[in-house]
Design an enzyme around this catalytic site. Structure first.
Site, PDB file in Angstrom:
ATOM      1  N   VAL A  84     -22.431 -42.939 -51.296  1.00 52.45           N
ATOM      2  CA  VAL A  84     -22.381 -42.589 -52.719  1.00 52.45           C
ATOM      3  C   VAL A  84     -23.671 -42.697 -53.521  1.00 52.45           C
ATOM      4  O   VAL A  84     -24.218 -41.696 -53.951  1.00 52.45           O
ATOM      5  CB  VAL A  84     -21.309 -43.431 -53.451  1.00 52.45           C
ATOM      6  CG1 VAL A  84     -21.197 -43.024 -54.909  1.00 52.45           C
ATOM      7  CG2 VAL A  84     -19.970 -43.251 -52.771  1.00 52.45           C
ATOM      8  N   CYS A  85     -24.179 -43.911 -53.721  1.00 47.72           N
ATOM      9  CA  CYS A  85     -25.192 -44.086 -54.761  1.00 47.72           C
ATOM     10  C   CYS A  85     -26.541 -43.493 -54.384  1.00 47.72           C
ATOM     11  O   CYS A  85     -27.351 -43.204 -55.244  1.00 47.72           O
ATOM     12  CB  CYS A  85     -25.354 -45.544 -55.116  1.00 47.72           C
ATOM     13  SG  CYS A  85     -23.885 -46.178 -55.887  1.00 47.72           S
ATOM     14  N   SER A  86     -26.783 -43.326 -53.101  1.00 48.93           N
ATOM     15  CA  SER A  86     -28.071 -42.773 -52.721  1.00 48.93           C
ATOM     16  C   SER A  86     -27.916 -41.302 -52.370  1.00 48.93           C
ATOM     17  O   SER A  86     -28.763 -40.702 -51.749  1.00 48.93           O
ATOM     18  CB  SER A  86     -28.652 -43.536 -51.544  1.00 48.93           C
ATOM     19  OG  SER A  86     -27.762 -43.413 -50.453  1.00 48.93           O
ATOM     20  N   ASP A  87     -26.792 -40.725 -52.768  1.00 49.33           N
ATOM     21  CA  ASP A  87     -26.522 -39.351 -52.388  1.00 49.33           C
ATOM     22  C   ASP A  87     -27.384 -38.365 -53.166  1.00 49.33           C
ATOM     23  O   ASP A  87     -27.462 -38.403 -54.383  1.00 49.33           O
ATOM     24  CB  ASP A  87     -25.048 -39.037 -52.608  1.00 49.33           C
ATOM     25  CG  ASP A  87     -24.711 -37.653 -52.121  1.00 49.33           C
ATOM     26  OD1 ASP A  87     -24.632 -37.485 -50.904  1.00 49.33           O
ATOM     27  OD2 ASP A  87     -24.580 -36.754 -52.949  1.00 49.33           O
TER      28      ASP A  87
END
Lengths: 153, 171
Positions: A43-46
């Site tokens: 998710v967050c580094s997508d």
């Protein structure tokens, strides 16, 4: 991979089960193509999630962004809904990876697109391209720099 | 990839100007990875003391995290009452129950003037400040949260890698 100065190969790919996107319909607008290996990365580094936050910066530069991977339209739809993405993901699905190959960014070993960025100018020429290591999200600074350069001239 | 702009008077800074290591975090208060990094950043600060100067910049992923932007506003509103770090810490410590009611509750808890807080929370200036941070992050090559910069250069790794690096370099 295709480099600056080359005419961007035209393509027609599905964005949804019943909507096709033709590159040549976007003449007169800057276009960003973000090839990436697969939907559903963490998710967050997508990478796609980052671009999703940046749409107003792209709009300011008169640019339309498309994500491209070999995932099917149905996979893209589920991914877009889950991540609330507000830009089209194109399915380079049949024949598999044909557009990725035309741009020189298909990975034969994994059967996926490489992580590569293209900025295409309003006349349909590649103005900037960048190949990122597959495991590294390339961010967006290069895209913005390329767009600003285009809009200066 | 280097930090643009460099740390300046507009930034939220913990630690002394003379510290030899400057760490900048681009973070999102609702991002679970930032939440996990928070106690480790604290440990880094405790371990290395006045060798470290820590800076926090906003990088709210508003499309992914419903309360990220509001949380950033809460911290910036607290900063106007000189309590940025108190709010920053309280937000991460209460990340698991983040919702619209949390911000005022924390504002009271850390002793803010609540009327002033409410007013500042709505201010367009604070919104602009957060967007300025976000854009500076993009320019600096932030590709996800948290992203760390050490002495102005992007650190390609997570917070535990950072801790390890600091341990080795100060031994």
């Amino acid at each position: 991979m295709l480099e600056k100065g080359v005419t961007a190969p035209d393509f027609e790919l599905n964005a949804t089960p019943d909507q096709k996107i033709k590159l040549k319909d976007f003449k007169g607008k800057n276009v960003i193509l973000a090839f990436y290996p697969a939907d559903w990365s963490p998710v967050c580094s997508d990478q796609m999630a980052l671009y999703n936050e940046m749409l107003k910066y792209f709009t300011k530069q008169d640019a339309q962004i498309f994500g491209i991977s070999v995932d099917s339209v149905w996979c893209h739809l589920a991914f877009e809904n889950d991540r609330k993405l507000h830009f089209p993901l194109l399915a380079d699905f049949e024949p598999k990876g044909a557009v990725s190959k035309a741009y020189g960014v298909y990975d034969d070993e994994t059967g996926e697109s490489k992580r590569a960025l293209f900025v295409i100018d309003k006349e349909g020429k590649i103005a900037w391209s960048y190949l990122s290591p597959t495991a590294v999200n390339p961010g967006a600074d290069g895209i913005l720099d390329a767009l600003e350069e285009l809009n200066k001239s | 990839m280097s930090l643009k702009p460099a740390v300046g008077s507009q930034d939220h800074v913990q630690g002394d100007d003379s510290a030899s290591i400057e760490i900048v975090e681009y973070g999102d208060y609702q991002c679970p990875h930032c939440g996990n990094a928070y106690p480790i950043v604290k440990e880094i600060q405790e371990t290395f003391g006045d060798q470290i100067r820590f800076v926090f910049r906003n990088f709210p992923l508003s499309e992914s995290h419903e309360y990220a932007f509001s949380a950033a506003l809460a911290a910036e509103a607290a900063a106007l009452q000189d309590k940025f770090w108190e709010m920053h810490d309280a937000l991460y410590e209460n990340q698991s129950r983040m919702d619209d009611d949390l911000f005022e509750e924390l504002a009271i808890q850390i002793g803010l003037d609540i009327e002033q807080f409410r007013k500042d929370f709505e201010s367009a200036n604070l919104e602009q400040r957060i967007e300025f941070d976000f854009e500076s992050g993009i320019r600096s090559g932030v590709n996800g949260t948290p992203s760390f910069y050490v002495n102005g250069e992007k650190f390609d790794g997570g917070v535990t890698d950072l801790y390890q690096l600091l341990k080795e370099s100060t031994e």
